[in-house]
Design an enzyme around this catalytic site. Structure first.
Site, mmCIF file in Angstrom:
data_model
loop_
_atom_site.group_PDB
_atom_site.id
_atom_site.type_symbol
_atom_site.label_atom_id
_atom_site.label_comp_id
_atom_site.label_asym_id
_atom_site.label_seq_id
_atom_site.Cartn_x
_atom_site.Cartn_y
_atom_site.Cartn_z
ATOM 1 N N ASN A 87 0.929 -1.175 -0.167
ATOM 2 C CA ASN A 87 -0.078 0.040 -0.046
ATOM 3 C C ASN A 87 0.902 1.176 -0.068
ATOM 4 O OD1 ASN A 87 0.665 -0.657 2.688
ATOM 5 N ND2 ASN A 87 -1.104 0.491 3.582
ATOM 6 N N LYS A 126 12.793 -7.115 0.747
ATOM 7 C CA LYS A 126 11.649 -7.760 0.013
ATOM 8 C C LYS A 126 10.256 -7.107 -0.389
ATOM 9 C CE LYS A 126 8.248 -10.426 1.111
ATOM 10 N NZ LYS A 126 7.268 -10.063 -0.170
ATOM 11 N N GLY A 139 3.126 -4.884 7.767
ATOM 12 C CA GLY A 139 2.199 -5.705 7.421
ATOM 13 C C GLY A 139 1.095 -6.178 8.329
ATOM 14 N N GLU A 183 5.299 -3.089 12.367
ATOM 15 C CA GLU A 183 4.504 -2.102 12.228
ATOM 16 C C GLU A 183 3.587 -2.975 11.630
ATOM 17 O OE1 GLU A 183 1.651 0.342 11.679
ATOM 18 O OE2 GLU A 183 2.882 -0.001 9.569
ATOM 19 N N CYS A 234 -2.930 1.575 6.847
ATOM 20 C CA CYS A 234 -2.880 1.049 8.277
ATOM 21 C C CYS A 234 -3.462 2.376 9.320
ATOM 22 C CB CYS A 234 -1.536 0.698 8.654
ATOM 23 S SG CYS A 234 -0.247 1.921 8.452
#
Length: 493
Positions: free
Chosen positions: A149, A172, A225, A247, A281
Site C-alpha cells: 500500500n 523484499k 504488514g 508495524e 494502516c
C-alpha cells in the site's frame, strides 16, 4: 517487462526462473512479470550484503549520507515518473502517489542529515582520570519486508536509516507492487551505491520472507504488514535472537465531540477513510460521535460522499481509486453481511462496482454504516477498505473508552474546541499517534511512526527513533589514570 533481482549491484534472474504477473488494479492491464524467488536467491543476497557491510561501516557517516542526498535528488528529479508507476501498480490516485514519493524524498534528506549527527552521549565517570561515552554502532545485515500500500514511503523509512547507520540490507517488496522497488534499484545503481549495500529479492512472504527471518546472517528484521503475519515474524525472530521491528494493523477512530467544527471534521473523515480506498494502516474506519451531533454529522457525511469520484487514479479528477486485488474485494465485501447480521444499518455503499467503467478493475463503493455498537466485528476488526462505522457516545469519557477498546493502537483523532479535552485526549488515547482537529492520516517523516498493542512491538519507523532499530549502543570507557581502577569499589570518598 520482466523484472530481475538486484544483488551485489547487478541484475540477476531468480534461480527457479519462476514469475507471477503484476496487473494494474484499475484496468486489469498486465504491467510486468515479478520473480518468485527462493531461499537460494535470499542466501546469495545475504552473502553479498554481509561481504559489503564491514567495508561500508568504515565509510565515514557523512560520506554515507552523501549517497542519500544524491538518492533524494534523483527521486525529486524523477518524481512524476515514479508517481505514475506507483499509481499504475498500486492504484492510489496520482495526487496521493506524488505525496508518497515526496515522503521518500523528505526521508532521504532527513536521514542524510543524520550522517553528521548520529549522536551518542558523554557522561562523567565515577572515577578520576576516566572518560565515559556511548556511541551508535551498525548491526550488520538487515532484512526489510514492506507492504504494497505504500511501496516507496515505507521502504525509505526502513532503508535510508539502515544505510546512514552503516548497515547493508536485503529488501523484499510486496509481489503486488514490485515496480517501485525496481525503480529504486535503478536509482541506487545510478548514484553508484557500493555493491552489496542495497539488495532486492522479489518473491512471496512464505518463501522469501520466511527465508529472511530464518537466515542466521540477518540480524534485524523490519516488517510492515498484517498483525497475523507480524506475530509469526516475531516468533521466528525471537527463536533466532533477531531484533524485530513490527508495524502492523490499525482500527483507527475519529472522535467528534458536540463542540466540534463539523465541516472540518467531515473533511478529515473523508480524507482519512477513503483516501487510498481505505487501504492504509492509519485509515479512519470508526467515527465515534457525540449523540448531540450524530445526526448532523451523519447527514453531512452522506452528502459529501456523493461528491467522491471513483476510477483510475491516473485521472486527476478521481478521488477514490481501486482496491489492490480481487482477494481484497472479497474480504471487504464479506464484512457488509457481517455488519448487517450484527444489527448495523448500511447507509450507503456496500457493493462491488462491476458495471462500466469499473468492470475491468477492482472497485468498491465507499461505504458507511450507522447504529454500530463498539463490540461489533465491523468496529473491532481491520477491514482495510473504504468502510466506515459510526458509533454514538454520550460523553467525552465514553469516547475515549470506545477508542481504546480495540486490539490495535496506531492512530486516533479528536475534533473539539475545548482545550482541556485536547490535553486529556492526547494523554488518554492509547495510540502511538494522536491528531487534534485533523484526520487519522498525515504523519511526517521527522516524528516516530508506529503504534501500541496489536499494532507494534515498541519500535518505530521514521524520525530519529528509526535509528534505534538499525543500531546498537556501545558503551566506551577510557581510563587514563595509569593504574587499575575498579568501578563501584575504588570510588569511596
Amino acid at each position: 517487462m520482466r523484472l530481475a533481482n538486484y544483488i551485489n549491484g547487478k541484475w540477476q534472474e531468480n534461480i527457479a526462473a519462476n514469475y507471477a504477473t503484476v496487473v494494474n488494479p484499475a484496468t486489469g492491464e498486465e504491467l510486468s512479470q515479478v520473480p518468485l524467488s527462493t531461499e537460494i536467491d535470499v542466501d546469495l543476497a545475504v552473502k553479498a550484503a554481509k561481504a559489503a557491510q564491514k567495508k561500508w561501516a568504515k565509510v565515514p557517516a557523512p560520506k554515507r549520507a552523501d549517497y542519500l542526498y544524491e538518492i533524494g535528488r534523483l527521486m525529486k528529479q524523477k518524481k512524476e515518473q515514479l508517481a505514475q508507476v506507483l499509481t499504475k501498480e498500486m492504484g492510489k490516485v496520482i495526487e496521493e502517489a506524488r505525496g508518497e514519493v515526496q515522503e521518500g524524498i523528505d526521508m532521504a534528506y532527513y536521514m542524510a542529515g543524520e550522517g553528521r549527527r548520529l549522536f551518542g552521549e558523554t557522561t562523567p565517570s565515577e572515577l578520576a582520570d576516566k572518560f565515559a561515552m556511548s556511541v551508535r554502532s551498525p548491526i550488520g545485515v538487515v532484512g526489510l519486508i514492506t507492504p504494497w500500500n505504500f511501496p516507496v514511503a515505507i521502504a525509505t523509512w526502513k532503508s535510508f536509516p539502515a544505510i546512514v547507520a552503516g548497515n547493508t540490507f536485503l529488501w523484499k517488496p510486496a509481489t503486488e507492487t514490485p515496480m517501485m522497488a525496481y525503480e529504486m534499484a535503478k536509482i541506487f545503481d545510478e548514484v553508484k551505491l557500493p555493491e552489496g549495500v542495497a539488495n532486492i529479492v522479489f518473491g512471496s512472504g512464505s518463501e522469501v520472507g520466511t527465508a529472511m527471518v530464518e537466515h542466521q546472517d540477518i540480524s534485524v528484521i523490519s516488517f510492515t504488514g498484517s498483525t497475523e503475519t507480524g506475530r509469526k515474524v516475531a516468533e521466528a525472530g525471537g527463536r533466532n535472537l533477531k531484533k524485530v521491528s513490527l508495524e502492523m494493523g490499525g482500527k483507527n477512530a475519529v472522535i467528534v465531540m458536540e463542540d466540534a467544527n463539523l465541516e472540518l471534521a467531515v473533511e478529515g473523515i473523508l480524507w482519512s477513510a477513503f483516501g487510498t480506498a481505505g487501504q492504509r494502516c492509519t485509515a479512519c474506519s470508526r467515527v465515534i460521535v457525540h449523540k448531540d451531533v450524530k445526526e448532523d454529522l451523519q447527514n453531512r457525511l452522506l452528502e459529501k460522499m456523493k461528491t467522491l469520484t471513483i476510477g483510475d487514479g491516473l485521472d486527476e479528477s478521481v478521488k477514490v481509486g481501486p482496491v489492490i486485488n480481487q482477494k481484497a474485494i472479497e474480504k471487504i465485501h464479506s464484512y457488509i453481511s457481517i455488519g448487517q447480521e450484527e444489527g448495523a444499518t448500511l447507509l450507503v455503499g456496500g457493493e462491488i462496482l462491476t458495471h462500466a467503467p469499473y468492470d475491468k478493475g477492482n472497485y468498491y463503493a465507499p461505504t458507511l454504516f450507522t447504529d454500530v455498537a463498539p463490540d461489533m466485528r465491523i468496529a473491532q476488526e481491520e477491514i482495510f477498505g473504504p468502510v466506515v462505522s459510526i458509533i454514538e457516545v454520550a460523553s467525552f469519557e465514553e469516547a475515549i473508552e470506545v477508542n481504546n477498546s480495540v486490539i490495535y493502537g496506531l492512530s486516533s483523532s479528536i475534533y473539539t474546541t475545548d482545550v482541556n479535552r485536547v490535553f486529556k485526549a492526547q494523554r488518554d488515547l492509547d495510540t502511538g499517534i494522536v491528531y487534534i482537529n485533523a484526520g487519522t492520516t498525515g504523519a511526517e517523516i521527522h516524528l516516530p511512526f508506529g503504534g501500541t498493542k496489536g499494532t507494534g512491538n515498541g519500535h518505530r519507523d521514521s524520525g530519529v527513533a528509526a535509528l534505534d532499530v538499525f543500531t546498537e549502543w556501545k558503551s566506551i570507557y577510557v581510563d587514563y589514570s595509569g593504574k587499575l581502577q575498579r568501578a563501584q569499589i575504588d570510588n569511596e570518598i
